[in-house]
Motif scaffolding. Structure first.
Motif, PDB file in Angstrom:
ATOM      1  N   LEU A  13       1.042  -1.192  -0.078  1.00 28.45           N
ATOM      2  CA  LEU A  13      -0.060  -0.012   0.026  1.00 28.45           C
ATOM      3  C   LEU A  13       1.025   1.251  -0.007  1.00 28.45           C
ATOM      4  N   HIS A  14       0.247   2.415  -0.407  1.00 30.77           N
ATOM      5  CA  HIS A  14       1.140   3.547  -0.464  1.00 30.77           C
ATOM      6  C   HIS A  14       0.185   4.554   0.592  1.00 30.77           C
ATOM      7  N   ARG A  15       1.223   5.294   1.267  1.00 29.60           N
ATOM      8  CA  ARG A  15       0.642   6.130   2.105  1.00 29.60           C
ATOM      9  C   ARG A  15       0.720   7.676   1.669  1.00 29.60           C
ATOM     10  N   PRO A  19      -6.164   6.470  -0.587  1.00 32.28           N
ATOM     11  CA  PRO A  19      -5.116   6.246   0.087  1.00 32.28           C
ATOM     12  C   PRO A  19      -5.286   5.067   0.801  1.00 32.28           C
ATOM     13  N   GLY A  20      -4.209   4.374   0.932  1.00 31.03           N
ATOM     14  CA  GLY A  20      -4.015   2.994   1.858  1.00 31.03           C
ATOM     15  C   GLY A  20      -4.499   1.906   1.152  1.00 31.03           C
ATOM     16  N   ARG A  77      -4.932  -1.632  -0.353  1.00 32.67           N
ATOM     17  CA  ARG A  77      -3.825  -2.674  -0.700  1.00 32.67           C
ATOM     18  C   ARG A  77      -4.247  -3.120  -2.143  1.00 32.67           C
TER      19      ARG A  77
END
Length: 132
Positions: free
Chosen positions: A58-60, A95-96, A98
């Motif tokens: 995942l990316h913050r 956002p976030g 997965r």
């Protein structure tokens, strides 16, 4: 009127460099510098001769958009299953969320826009939140 932060990026002057994923090359569009890190934008393409592999992650981020310019790419997204994007396809990755890449064409080329520029990436056990 202000011209602070103005940037124009041209393909003829561009260079692709290695980045977050070793099987891709990234062309910086100058947006990160122009916005003092608030936004990043780059063109991503497959790196010739590099082996593909992808782990769930995942990316913050606050915002992430991917627009496919050429070729195709497939992702598995949390709560969405498999999503295939082809030239002209666009995805907003909340956002976030997965996800993991399942594969891409040799000629894949994508535009990615991300806020903030210095976002973190975290590997996770699985796309759907359980241990596999």
């Amino acid at each position: 009127m202000t011209t602070e932060g103005f940037v124009a990026s041209h393909a003829r002057d561009s260079e692709f460099e290695r980045g977050l994923r070793p099987f891709y090359e990234y062309r910086d569009l100058g947006i990160k510098k122009a916005t003092e890190g608030r936004v990043d934008a780059h063109v991503i393409r497959a790196a010739a001769g590099r082996e593909f592999s992808s782990q769930p992650h995942l990316h913050r981020t606050d915002f992430q958009l991917v627009y496919v310019l050429k070729g195709w790419i497939e992702f598995e997204y949390e709560g969405q299953g498999t999503v295939r994007l082809e030239a002209g396809s666009c995805v907003h990755q909340p956002p976030g969320i997965r996800h993991r890449e399942l594969g891409h064409s040799d000629d894949i080329e994508m535009l990615e826009v991300v806020l903030p520029a210095g976002f973190a990436t975290e590997e996770v056990p699985s796309v759907n939140g359980q241990e596999d």
